[in-house]
Design an enzyme around this catalytic site. Structure first.
Site, PDB file in Angstrom:
ATOM      1  CD  GLU A 117       5.887   0.376  -3.435  1.00 40.57           C
ATOM      2  OE1 GLU A 117       4.997   0.701  -4.236  1.00 40.57           O
ATOM      3  OE2 GLU A 117       5.733   0.316  -2.191  1.00 40.57           O
TER       4      GLU A 117
ATOM      5  CD  GLU B 230       4.991  -4.501  -1.627  1.00 39.68           C
ATOM      6  OE1 GLU B 230       5.841  -3.674  -1.254  1.00 39.68           O
ATOM      7  OE2 GLU B 230       5.092  -5.148  -2.703  1.00 39.68           O
TER       8      GLU B 230
END
Length: 266
Positions: A120, A140
């Site tokens: 990210e 995730e």
């Protein structure tokens, strides 16, 4: 020059090198690391002698994601930084480049794991180099979580949507070669040399007119967030003033005199 126990800051000429420094935890994000990162981005923004930033990790790993316990400040490890997060509840997002875009080009030098929060943060950088054995991925969904660091917005804008959705929805790991093939990174180099290559690229950036470099970066990102017509108009607003700077005159003189330009940011 700032830094914390989990984030080192050093200068390499006109380049500020920010290093995630928690190798025993695969550079999982701690509160100390996030505070150091945010301060590093600000230092680069405010110091006109800094012309580029290299962002890397110590111990053969870039970043394995968030350490939720440390972020919450539980235990003595993050206690001294708790007031910073209370004073600015957005600090961690700014540190992770979700809510802050440095003025100077950011070059990522990745070795080892660059997953979850690491991938990210990577999306907030401008130029990306990785060692051959680096691993990328947004894991995730495999844990029933959401990649809330900006990936559902940024990733489809940076790589083809089909690849972005596969990465987001499968949570599988990607090799450096796969990441390069889909456009997530730009360079794959032998293991252990990513930082050297990133510094080489930074030197090339540093040799260019700093006002022009910053204006070009700002224009690219502004245009990406607007229509083409608005982006072209914004390009003129940012670009024309650069031609009147001392940097532009120096560049022209150096070309005519067949020498390397010496830019003074003016």
């Amino acid at each position: 020059m700032g830094g914390t126990e989990h984030l080192t800051v050093r200068r390499e000429g006109a380049t500020l090198v920010l290093t995630l420094n928690r190798p025993e935890a695969k550079n999982a994000l701690s509160l100390a690391m996030l505070v150091g990162l945010y301060d590093g981005w600000l230092e680069a923004d405010e110091d006109d002698s800094v012309r580029s930033i290299v962002f890397t990790g110590a111990g053969g790993t870039f970043c394995s994601g968030m350490d939720l316990k440390a972020l919450a400040g539980n235990g003595m490890e993050g206690e001294q930084y708790r007031d910073r997060l209370q004073a600015d509840p957005d600090l961690h997002w700014k540190a992770m480049l979700r809510h802050h875009r440095p003025r100077k080009p950011v070059i990522a030098a990745v070795e080892g794991y660059c997953v979850a929060g690491g991938t990210e943060m990577l999306q907030g950088t401008d130029i990306r180099v990785a060692g051959e054995s680096a691993t990328f991925g947004l894991f995730e969904v495999r844990r029933g979580l959401f990649p809330i660091g900006g990936s559902t917005v940024r990733l489809p804008r940076q790589i083809p949507r089909t690849h972005a959705l596969e990465m987001l929805l499968t949570g599988r790991p990607y090799t450096a070669r796969e990441a390069a093939a889909i456009g997530l990174i730009g360079h794959v180099v032998p293991d252990g040399t990513a930082l050297d290559r990133a510094l080489e690229i930074a030197e090339r950036v540093n040799a260019c007119g700093p006002l022009a470099v910053e204006a070009v970066k700002a224009s690219v990102y502004e245009a990406a967030e607007t229509t083409e017509a608005d982006g072209l108009a914004a390009e003129l607003r940012r670009g024309w003033p650069v031609f009147a700077t001392a940097d532009a005159k120096e560049g022209a003189r150096a070309f005519a005199e067949k020498r390397s330009p010496v830019y003074k940011r003016a």
